[in-house]
Design an enzyme around this catalytic site. Structure first.
Site, PDB file in Angstrom:
ATOM      1  N   ALA A  81      38.847  47.932  32.481  1.00 33.66           N
ATOM      2  CA  ALA A  81      39.343  48.314  31.155  1.00 33.66           C
ATOM      3  C   ALA A  81      39.413  47.074  30.268  1.00 33.66           C
ATOM      4  O   ALA A  81      39.348  45.944  30.742  1.00 33.66           O
ATOM      5  CB  ALA A  81      40.729  48.927  31.299  1.00 33.66           C
ATOM      6  N   GLY A 139      38.096  50.820  35.765  1.00 28.73           N
ATOM      7  CA  GLY A 139      37.229  51.670  34.957  1.00 28.73           C
ATOM      8  C   GLY A 139      35.752  51.444  35.253  1.00 28.73           C
ATOM      9  O   GLY A 139      34.947  52.383  35.195  1.00 28.73           O
ATOM     10  N   GLU A 175      34.959  53.412  38.190  1.00 31.05           N
ATOM     11  CA  GLU A 175      34.952  54.850  37.860  1.00 31.05           C
ATOM     12  C   GLU A 175      33.647  55.241  37.163  1.00 31.05           C
ATOM     13  O   GLU A 175      33.097  56.316  37.411  1.00 31.05           O
ATOM     14  CB  GLU A 175      36.174  55.192  36.990  1.00 31.05           C
ATOM     15  N   GLU A 215      44.116  48.786  39.695  1.00 31.89           N
ATOM     16  CA  GLU A 215      45.078  49.345  38.727  1.00 31.89           C
ATOM     17  C   GLU A 215      46.527  49.195  39.155  1.00 31.89           C
ATOM     18  O   GLU A 215      47.399  48.872  38.344  1.00 31.89           O
ATOM     19  CB  GLU A 215      44.790  50.838  38.478  1.00 31.89           C
TER      20      GLU A 215
END
Ligand code: NAD
Length: 668
Positions: free
Chosen positions: A61, A100, A103, A123
């Site tokens: 992120a 992210g 992901e 995270e």
């Protein structure tokens, strides 16, 4: 444009190029969706290879967006768009695919990674859970066992392990782009696996969730890990869409939590710590060899920390017997690392081979850096530095590991004051992350820059500290212990105070911790000060040390110990010894005890800040977290205080905050 699409025959190569690490900013998310639209619309394209330019695939992120509301397009939609594309996407990963980034890779139909890649979900280390399908797609790919380890552990894995557990399909040898193109062409000829969203996943064995929850609860590192586990559990029990909705709601809730704010604060504080602005542009001196004086607890640990970076180390002791003990100390530390599988036997041999132990101070004549770790006595230290000054190269940096002494007094009268600095390591020095860097008024900027560069090389968190007794950390420790004794005097039980601090998140309470480290060290320091005529208040610990209760090593301290590894048992002898000093004040809850003690830490921190001993409040937080076991997920005493605010603070302390603390709280 951060995202570009080019064609190599019928394969599109979509490249993300947003330095430094291709973080998933809002613009980048939109451009990824655009790329998926473009690839779908182009009839010549049969498959898409997704790559990152520069250092990493997609590191995660965008940390600069952490404190803002998430803006569309949201990451789950980006991942879904890639996953539902008409053409299969292949993630070609190098450097890092974290959070992210991982992901996005899970939205792709295949994943291949170059050697040296780190993949995973950090995270929870920032107090959140994956927010774009990490907890829902990962188990569909690797099963629940592995998914729980990856997501709740927060530790990235390398490509070898990723391949072994099925997180990636292949390791790319040679050029990543070419390998990905070949992989894509080969894949096109075979039946396509279904997207992860459409896959079923086998439920874990009976009792799996309870076991995992117990394990995590024991770690006691805040709420995020347990919440991540709950998301994984939902992924086992609910359908894909419901599990995704639950994960997203958890992510958004935790993102706004105190815990996530605290962990972000620490993350940014750590990043800032390694590059103090005043040292910008100042070149550190090269360090190619080092010396350590004193091979006791600290010297052996410091020598090992230095050896682990590959530096040759000369360890100086005062006589042959002490030299032999110093070598044994070093060997024991290395042996401990072998036992815990932290280094292999050949690595251990290598660590030993690069250490030479000597009683000849001349052997330090060539060292670029010498760190002194002899007895905490001003006379002994002054003598060592005078002799070092005589034999070391004029450009060698000379450092002291003193805990309490004034470094200016240690080197007063010696030549070239610019080359001295305090490097305060913490025990065990090869493990503990904190390094207090204590410049003297004359320390040259490049010597200071070298100290910070050394910290980076050692993998330590450096914090600049001004000169006062105990610098930042030990000064706060003294206040903390005094406050704990105050509570005891008011009638709180030793075991209740320790339990309260464990409840707050420390591994140990103040009394257990003293028993572990030994009560005699601080006692001797107080006695030394008393002998020098300084006014030092009598502590309750003094009473214990005088009857030989020095902690675990004597089988008795604040608690009794049947043997050194035994659990602490409340001691009736201590009860009798202290009976005349403790009163029957109102009983306090665990929370009230913890609030009081943490407030006292913040009080001392505010004084330290006001005096300029610490440059910033966040540095004090780093000291407490990396040197004294303050729970990281609470953000440190200063962060904690600023969150609680002045009003609650007055309640916690039982008195209004000091002017220094009030000023700090109102500034925050
Ligand atoms: P220690 O007693 O374990 O070791 C000191 C060593 O210095 C001994 O091996 C001794 O033989 C050697 N020594 C004494 N005089 C010497 C001389 N003239 N030349 C060469 N060697 C000499 O002590 P320690 O716990 O390792 O502490 C060392 C220093 O580090 C002290 O200043 C202490 O305050 C500081 N420190 C200690 C800790 C800790 O937790 N123990 C933490 C941070 C800093």
């Amino acid at each position: 444009m951060a995202v570009t699409l080019e064609k190599d025959g019928s394969i599109a190569v979509v490249t993300v190029d947003s330095p430094p690490v291709n973080a998933l900013s809002r613009d980048l998310r939109q451009e990824l969706i655009d790329a998926a639209e473009a690839a779908d619309a182009d009839p010549d394209i049969e498959a898409v290879v997704l790559m990152g330019a520069g250092r990493a695939f997609i590191a995660g992120a965008d940390v600069s967006e952490f404190d803002r509301l998430p803006e569309p397009p949201h990451l789950p939609d980006v991942v879904a768009r890639i996953e539902t594309a008409k053409k299969p996407w292949i993630a070609a990963i190098h450097g890092a695919a974290l959070g992210g980034g991982m992901e996005v890779a899970l939205g792709c139909r295949f994943r291949i990674a170059a050697p040296g890649t780190r993949l995973g979900f950090p995270e929870v280390a920032l107090g959140v859970v994956p927010g774009a399908g990490g907890t829902v797609r990962t188990p569909r790919l690797v099963g629940f066992d592995k998914a729980v380890a990856l997501v709740t552990g927060g530790k990235p894995v390398g490509e070898e392990e990723a391949k072994a557990i099925g997180l990636i399909d292949a390791i790319a040898e040679g050029d990543l782009r070419q390998a990905a193109l070949s992989f894509a062409r080969a894949a096109l000829g075979k039946p396509m696996p279904s997207p992860l969203a459409a896959r079923d996943v086998a439920a874990p064995h009976e009792g799996f969730w309870v076991e995992a929850e117990t394990r995590l609860a024991k770690r006691g590192e805040g709420a995020a890990r347990l919440r991540a586990l709950a998301c994984l559990k939902r992924a086992a029990e609910a359908d894909f869409a419901a599990a995704m909705a639950h994960e997203r709601a958890t992510f958004l809730e935790l993102r706004a939590s105190d815990e996530a704010a605290a962990l972000r604060h620490v993350f940014f504080a750590e990043r800032a710590a390694s590059r103090p602005p005043e040292l910008k542009g100042i070149e550190p001196r090269p360090i190619r060899s080092a010396g350590v004086v004193g091979g006791g607890t600290m010297g052996a640990g410091i020598a090992l920390a230095l050896r682990r970076t590959g530096l040759p180390v000369v360890l100086l002791e005062r006589d042959e017997a002490a030299a032999a003990r110093g070598l044994d100390n070093f060997r024991d530390l290395v042996g401990g690392m072998v036992k815990r599988a932290l280094v292999s036997e050949p690595e251990a041999d290598e660590l030993l081979a690069g250490l030479s132990v000597t009683t000849e101070i001349r052997a330090l004549g060539d060292a670029d850096l010498v760190i002194e770790a002899v007895f905490e006595e001003i006379g002994v230290k002054r003598d060592v530095f005078a002799r070092l000054d005589g034999v070391c190269r004029p450009d060698a940096i000379l450092a002291t590991n003193t805990s309490y002494l004034d470094p200016r007094r240690i080197v007063a009268g010696l030549g070239d004051p610019e080359r001295y600095v305090g490097l305060h390591f913490f025990s065990p020095a090869h493990v503990m992350k904190l390094l207090e860097i204590v410049p003297l008024p004359e320390t040259a900027p490049e010597v200071l820059a070298t100290a910070f560069a050394l910290a980076a090389r050692l993998g330590k968190v450096p914090v600049k500290a001004g000169i006062c007794e105990g610098f930042i950390g030990n000064r706060i420790l003294k206040r903390y212990r005094a406050a704990a004794e105050d509570l005891l005097r008011q009638g709180a039980a030793i075991a209740d105070i320790d339990a309260a601090m464990r409840g707050f998140g420390f591994r140990m309470g103040p009394f257990e911790a003293q028993d572990m480290g030994g009560l005699d060290i601080a006692y001797l320091q107080r006695e030394g000060a008393r002998a020098a005529g300084e006014p030092v208040l009598e502590t309750l610990a003094d009473i214990l040390v005088r009857v030989g209760r020095k902690g675990r090593k004597t089988g008795a301290g604040w608690y009794d110990y049947a043997e050194s590894a035994a659990a602490p048992t409340p001691s009736s002898e201590v009860g009798e010894l202290l009976a005349a000093h403790v009163g029957g004040g109102p009983s306090l809850s665990g929370e009230a005890i913890a609030a009081r003690l943490v407030s006292e830490m913040a009080e001392e921190g505010a004084a330290i800040l006001a005096e300029g001993i610490a440059v910033a409040a966040k540095d004090i937080d780093l000291v407490e977290i990396h040197g004294y076991g303050f729970p990281r997920w609470r953000g440190g005493p200063m962060f904690h205080a600023s969150r609680r605010g002045a009003k609650r603070f007055a309640d916690d302390l039982g008195r209004p905050p000091s002017p220094a603390l009030a000023a700090f709280l109102s500034a925050g």
